[in-house]
Design an enzyme around this catalytic site. Sequence first.
Site, PDB file in Angstrom:
ATOM      1  N   ASP A  47       0.855  -1.173   0.000  1.00  0.00           N
ATOM      2  CA  ASP A  47       0.000   0.000   0.000  1.00  0.00           C
ATOM      3  C   ASP A  47       0.900   1.235   0.000  1.00  0.00           C
ATOM      4  OD1 ASP A  47       0.872   0.107   2.615  1.00  0.00           O
ATOM      5  OD2 ASP A  47      -1.054  -0.382   3.512  1.00  0.00           O
ATOM      6  N   ASN A  90       2.922   2.753   1.883  1.00  0.00           N
ATOM      7  CA  ASN A  90       4.302   2.552   2.298  1.00  0.00           C
ATOM      8  C   ASN A  90       4.793   1.240   1.693  1.00  0.00           C
ATOM      9  OD1 ASN A  90       6.750   2.148   3.544  1.00  0.00           O
ATOM     10  ND2 ASN A  90       6.079   2.925   5.525  1.00  0.00           N
ATOM     11  N   ASP A  91       5.466   1.345   0.558  1.00  0.00           N
ATOM     12  CA  ASP A  91       5.902   0.146  -0.157  1.00  0.00           C
ATOM     13  C   ASP A  91       6.907  -0.672   0.648  1.00  0.00           C
ATOM     14  OD1 ASP A  91       4.381   1.132  -2.231  1.00  0.00           O
ATOM     15  OD2 ASP A  91       6.066   2.094  -3.210  1.00  0.00           O
ATOM     16  N   CYS A  92       7.536  -0.044   1.628  1.00  0.00           N
ATOM     17  CA  CYS A  92       8.575  -0.749   2.386  1.00  0.00           C
ATOM     18  C   CYS A  92       8.006  -1.599   3.512  1.00  0.00           C
ATOM     19  CB  CYS A  92       9.587   0.263   2.937  1.00  0.00           C
ATOM     20  SG  CYS A  92      10.485   1.120   1.628  1.00  0.00           S
ATOM     21  N   PHE A 105      10.790  -7.252  -3.111  1.00  0.00           N
ATOM     22  CA  PHE A 105       9.427  -7.578  -2.684  1.00  0.00           C
ATOM     23  C   PHE A 105       8.414  -6.669  -3.361  1.00  0.00           C
ATOM     24  CE2 PHE A 105      10.595  -4.324   0.459  1.00  0.00           C
ATOM     25  CZ  PHE A 105       9.477  -3.525   0.456  1.00  0.00           C
TER      26      PHE A 105
END
Length: 609
Positions: A481, A483-485, A499
């Site tokens: 979502d 925050n891709d991390c 990922f």
Amino acid sequence: MKFGHFDDVKKEYVISNPRTPYPWINYLGTQEFFSLISNTAGGYSFYKDARLRRITRYRYNNVPIDMGGRYFYIKDGETIWNPGWSPVKTELDFYECRHGMGYTIITGKKNGLKAEATFFVPQNYNGEVQQVVLTNESSEEKTFSFFSFAEWCLWDAQDDCTNFQRNFSTGRVEVVGSTIYHKTEYRDRRDHFAFYTVNDEIDGYDTDRDSFIGLYNGFHNPQAVEAGKANNSFADGWSPIASHYKKITLAPGESKTLVFILGYVEMPVDKKFEADGVTINKEKALAMIEQYNTPEKVAAGLEELKATWDRLLSVINVDTPDDKVNRMVNIWNQYQCMVTFNLSRSASYFESGIGRGMGFRDSNQDILGFVHQIPDRARQRIIDIASTQLPDGGCYHQYQPLTKKGNSDIGGDFSDDPLWMILSVSAYIKETGDWSILDEMVPYDNDESKAKPMLDHLKVSFYHVINNLGPHGLPLAMRADWNDCINLSCYSDTPGESFQTYTNPKFAAEGGYSKVAESVMVATLFTYTGPNYVSILKHLGKDDEAAAAQAEIDKMKKNVMESAFDGDWFLRAYDSTGAKMGSKECEEGKIFIEPQGFAVMSEIGKDEG
């Protein structure tokens, strides 16, 4: 330690110490040609796309930091220095960098010689103008050697970093008078080339990097500069550069102005070459050079650029008792918003411009900050973004600005992406009153045969969330979502795989992402953006559709309160194992700000106190 200050009158940030904690950069260009320039003249240039049309090289992770840029070297006796301090790093008697609205001025002084370099990209111009004013402030005549330097990238910045078998064979140049042409032709017939020129006769040049720098030297000690003369080297493969050399003598108090232009040209393939099929057609390049080949023309171009920014910044102004608020709202926040429109975070000192293009969510978010300044260009940007959307409402996470097509290397299924388009279209309509954008026929996946009205794109964006819910009735996190991390559902256990772009086959579900991992952030974003879609439907008289959409929003709010509020704050997510993330029940017990902000803005839990 203080490194500089704001000059509000000139709309500039003034840096007085070159050893900033990290390179402090400015962004040049507002249309198609862009440059990044640091306070020591590092950085790079490109046309439209930082990956596919990179013009000059830059080394992101180099030591020392910020290596590669537009450098001017001065050899005055045995002293070698740069106006911007780097890369030679000779201690200067005076240093100043002024980052302004689309321009940067760097001034250095050493041993009675002053060099003031102004860098900017003029309006409606595919090039960077660099004006250098050299002044002898001493009481004696000065004779010194002066060198320019730029290192060409072989167009595709990613290929340039990896495909040496090809690229060591492709460097091709032409030198005519004081202009060095970068054509890079070897079994290629591209429709573009670049050039680097100066408006004065030169005493020599170099176009081969090893000849100029030396095989075991660096930017800080080029062997041509140390020798005080050029080699007149001609690049034939390997790494082509552009360097002009000139011997200059100045009487006490005398100044000399040199105008350099780094330009980009596109020509129809059948018109790129002269009749011999080898010599490039320089018609457009010569016309570009003519536009800015005198100090007077440079001054007029810079004034036009400043006037353009004055107009952009005049649309909204505030007057508060706090000068810092006025400064940030009236100047720097708006300037930054325009920069993010131009580049959408696709190129910086932290985003290489190689691994991605322009973000779907990023570009939609950017609309919110600049739509009041350039509504016409905002409209076109929205259409460009929407054209990369997929028919089911999902999106390519990124797209290339040169082709305007979705970046399949990155893929899609980022759960929040579609919702940002509802916000950007709503912001555009609120600012302009232009409802006709909803009738605009916009393709899916850049396929004109699949074109539907923009309103349909909003509908599939809204229902893409509803059609992908998890066990708690919350939106599936899918690949990631906002925050891709936060790796909720798409982890990789194979070294070298990202990922963000990899769907783990351990998840048997269709699409390769978990049907358990849910995003509370996307749930609250949905309840915040959804009412904008409802309002649009009501305005269009689509009351039944509006009621159905509102019912989905109300249901989502209920699901959030029942499954994602722990009594103190809202959870961040349920991860791919179904465990809570960001709750007082979790071991780390920490709060994540994303869901809290959108929950508050959409008033989730207000009725419950």
